[in-house]
Design a protein around this motif. Structure first.
Motif, PDB file in Angstrom:
ATOM      1  N   ILE A 122       0.875  -1.173   0.000  1.00  0.00           N
ATOM      2  CA  ILE A 122       0.000   0.000   0.000  1.00  0.00           C
ATOM      3  C   ILE A 122       0.911   1.221   0.000  1.00  0.00           C
ATOM      4  N   LEU A 123       0.791   2.041  -1.025  1.00  0.00           N
ATOM      5  CA  LEU A 123       1.653   3.204  -1.177  1.00  0.00           C
ATOM      6  C   LEU A 123       0.844   4.481  -0.971  1.00  0.00           C
ATOM      7  N   ILE A 124       1.145   5.204   0.113  1.00  0.00           N
ATOM      8  CA  ILE A 124       0.554   6.524   0.326  1.00  0.00           C
ATOM      9  C   ILE A 124       1.440   7.479  -0.462  1.00  0.00           C
ATOM     10  N   ALA A 125       1.010   7.795  -1.662  1.00  0.00           N
ATOM     11  CA  ALA A 125       1.894   8.383  -2.662  1.00  0.00           C
ATOM     12  C   ALA A 125       1.835   9.906  -2.689  1.00  0.00           C
ATOM     13  N   THR A 126       2.970  10.528  -3.063  1.00  0.00           N
ATOM     14  CA  THR A 126       2.995  11.964  -3.308  1.00  0.00           C
ATOM     15  C   THR A 126       3.019  12.254  -4.804  1.00  0.00           C
ATOM     16  N   GLN A 127       3.322  11.241  -5.606  1.00  0.00           N
ATOM     17  CA  GLN A 127       3.275  11.378  -7.060  1.00  0.00           C
ATOM     18  C   GLN A 127       3.289   9.983  -7.686  1.00  0.00           C
ATOM     19  N   VAL A 144      -1.666  -1.009  -4.049  1.00  0.00           N
ATOM     20  CA  VAL A 144      -2.766  -0.048  -3.923  1.00  0.00           C
ATOM     21  C   VAL A 144      -2.166   1.324  -3.667  1.00  0.00           C
ATOM     22  N   PHE A 145      -2.546   2.310  -4.497  1.00  0.00           N
ATOM     23  CA  PHE A 145      -2.077   3.685  -4.330  1.00  0.00           C
ATOM     24  C   PHE A 145      -3.124   4.473  -3.542  1.00  0.00           C
ATOM     25  N   VAL A 146      -2.673   5.223  -2.547  1.00  0.00           N
ATOM     26  CA  VAL A 146      -3.566   6.066  -1.752  1.00  0.00           C
ATOM     27  C   VAL A 146      -3.159   7.527  -1.949  1.00  0.00           C
ATOM     28  N   GLY A 147      -4.115   8.365  -2.345  1.00  0.00           N
ATOM     29  CA  GLY A 147      -3.865   9.796  -2.449  1.00  0.00           C
ATOM     30  C   GLY A 147      -3.459  10.285  -3.822  1.00  0.00           C
ATOM     31  N   GLN A 148      -3.097   9.370  -4.717  1.00  0.00           N
ATOM     32  CA  GLN A 148      -2.735   9.740  -6.084  1.00  0.00           C
ATOM     33  C   GLN A 148      -3.358   8.729  -7.044  1.00  0.00           C
TER      34      GLN A 148
END
Length: 329
Positions: A122-127, A144-148
């Motif tokens: 699970i990647l809480i992504a900035t880009q 799973v991408f969170v936030g992007q």
């Protein structure tokens, strides 16, 4: 010499991913229908997995890698706590890694987790860069991408654009016509682009066209310095900050200048940090439902591991927390 069949060949013939075939051989969860399909292909072609390669992989690690851009953000910590709580109830352990907003570290840790044989990431992504896309395509595990938004996979998103419109329209409805927006780099699609565009569109919908843009990173110190320099030249009606942390930096610069909030200048942020309510005056801010985002991210990962269908994109809502930092003009 006839080419030896590979697990990828079996996956292609079965119409599933390589990770599904891998779980079949390692005793992990595979739907009965899929299991029978894989089994028939193996029997038809007399496929035998490489014993050495199989010995390198455990059946299931029961570990989910969680990669976060920082550990000191209220929104990120809420999200991670919800992820960990859900996964623990599903008998998974979270392995949390901090990247300090460094894309190279993000990619490095994603690959490291993959080679450690975690069950998913699970990647809480900035880009999301092309490098991210290439790496995820190479890895045979769910991500799973969170936030992007991840165009080639699964994303849990905040409704940044409409939250931005809400704040822009609120500023205009309160009579503010000279607005400064302090935002972050546009490589961050969600905060740097979608949130900013929502604010600008909300202002323009209400006829506000005088908008000055200041560029910062996510740090308190940079926001403080940017606003400090701004106030040496002029005093706008309002400052809209892309995050509460940037708003806190602006708050300090405004007070050091001897100005009052909201009498001399209005201020609004995004994030809904608890500390925002302790300020005097209390900060008006957007609170995203980060607990729900974490829950959905973990639930989605659990479903992916069970090969259950999941939406490609899921949107998490927000609410406006009315403080005392905006005046009526």
């Amino acid at each position: 010499m006839k080419k030896k069949m590979t697990m990828q060949d079996i996956a292609d013939m079965s119409g599933v991913t390589k990770s599904t075939v891998s779980r079949y051989f390692n005793g992990g969860y595979v739907k009965d229908e899929t299991r029978e399909k894989i089994k028939s292909i193996i029997e038809k072609y007399n496929y035998e997995p490489n014993a050495f390669a199989q010995s390198l992989k455990a059946k299931q690690s029961r570990i989910i890698g969680v990669i976060a851009p920082c550990l000191d953000s209220t929104v990120t910590s809420r999200t991670m706590m919800a992820i960990d709580d859900y996964l623990r109830k599903e008998n998974y352990m979270s392995l949390v890694i901090n990247t300090d907003h460094d894309e190279k570290l993000e990619l490095k840790y994603m690959e490291s987790l993959w080679r450690m044989n975690v069950d998913g990431i699970i990647l809480i992504a900035t880009q999301v860069s092309e490098a991210h896309c290439a790496l995820v395509k190479k890895m045979d595990l769910p991500v799973v991408f969170v936030g992007q938004k991840f165009k080639d996979g699964i994303s849990i998103l905040y409704d940044d654009y409409h939250a931005g419109i809400k704040v822009g329209e609120l500023a205009a409805e309160k009579g503010h016509r000279d607005i400064v927006y302090i935002g972050v780099m546009e490589s961050d699609q969600a905060v740097g682009v979608e949130r900013k565009n929502g604010i600008l569109d909300g202002l323009k919908h209400k006829g506000v066209t005088k908008i000055e843009l200041l560029h910062a990173d996510f740090s308190f110190d940079v926001a403080y310095e940017k606003v400090k320099k701004l106030l040496m030249k002029r005093i706008p009606d309002m400052i809209i900050a892309a995050t509460d942390r940037l708003a806190f930096g602006a708050y300090k610069a405004i007070q050091e200048k001897g100005l009052r909030i909201p009498e001399d200048i209005s201020l609004v942020g995004f994030g809904g940090y608890e500390i925002s309510s302790l300020l005097t005056p209390k900060l008006t801010t957007i609170r995203y439902d980060s607990d729900t985002a974490g829950y959905i991210a973990a639930e989605t990962m659990s479903k992916l591991l069970k090969e259950e269908p999941v939406p490609k994109v899921q949107i998490v809502g927000y609410e406006l927390l009315q403080g005392d930092s905006i005046k009526e003009m």
